[in-house]
Design a protein around this motif. Structure first.
Motif, mmCIF file in Angstrom:
data_model
loop_
_atom_site.group_PDB
_atom_site.id
_atom_site.type_symbol
_atom_site.label_atom_id
_atom_site.label_comp_id
_atom_site.label_asym_id
_atom_site.label_seq_id
_atom_site.Cartn_x
_atom_site.Cartn_y
_atom_site.Cartn_z
ATOM 1 N N GLU A 184 0.659 -1.265 0.130
ATOM 2 C CA GLU A 184 -0.100 0.088 -0.202
ATOM 3 C C GLU A 184 1.018 1.266 -0.001
ATOM 4 O O GLU A 184 0.538 2.379 -0.604
ATOM 5 N N SER A 185 1.873 0.989 0.718
ATOM 6 C CA SER A 185 2.865 2.453 0.822
ATOM 7 C C SER A 185 3.460 2.591 -0.438
ATOM 8 O O SER A 185 3.495 3.645 -0.995
ATOM 9 N N THR A 239 2.537 1.658 -3.507
ATOM 10 C CA THR A 239 1.498 2.024 -4.228
ATOM 11 C C THR A 239 1.361 3.520 -4.163
ATOM 12 O O THR A 239 1.200 4.384 -5.264
ATOM 13 N N ARG A 240 1.143 3.991 -2.960
ATOM 14 C CA ARG A 240 0.757 5.483 -2.876
ATOM 15 C C ARG A 240 2.059 6.379 -3.264
ATOM 16 O O ARG A 240 2.030 7.349 -3.532
ATOM 17 N N ARG A 259 0.978 10.163 -3.685
ATOM 18 C CA ARG A 259 -0.249 10.526 -2.919
ATOM 19 C C ARG A 259 0.070 10.216 -1.466
ATOM 20 O O ARG A 259 0.810 9.160 -1.363
ATOM 21 N N CYS A 260 -0.444 10.853 -0.615
ATOM 22 C CA CYS A 260 -0.295 10.538 0.822
ATOM 23 C C CYS A 260 -1.636 10.646 1.475
ATOM 24 O O CYS A 260 -2.355 11.423 1.054
ATOM 25 N N HIS A 261 -1.881 9.908 2.625
ATOM 26 C CA HIS A 261 -3.151 9.927 3.620
ATOM 27 C C HIS A 261 -3.176 11.256 4.147
ATOM 28 O O HIS A 261 -2.070 11.728 4.665
#
Length: 85
Positions: free
Chosen positions: A66-67, A69-70, A75-77
């Protein structure tokens, strides 16, 4: 989803992994298909499955996929995209 446990030994189905990563189960299956996420294996090298026959993934591998991919998507949360001028 509880992320306080031992992520190295915690095993998730695609649905559980998707919930933890904030994506759909289809995305988790795509990560596996594209080689970003590997199915958990036994010490003998056999792929692990639950009693229903669903593949299992180590929680730490899901977090890393997931990290990555972001990061690839830049993109970041919790950080809004910057407006372009």
């Amino acid at each position: 989803m509880d992320l306080t446990g031992d992520l190295q030994s915690t095993l998730w189905t695609a649905a559980e992994a998707a919930e933890a990563a904030g994506v759909t189960p289809h995305v988790v299956r795509n990560w596996k298909y594209r080689g970003h996420l590997h199915q958990a294996c036994t010490e003998q090298g056999r792929p692990m499955r639950n009693l229903a026959g669903q593949p299992l993934f180590r929680a730490i591998d899901v977090v890393r996929a997931e990290s990555a991919t972001r990061q690839r998507a830049r993109r970041c949360h919790g950080v809004p995209a910057q407006a372009t001028a």
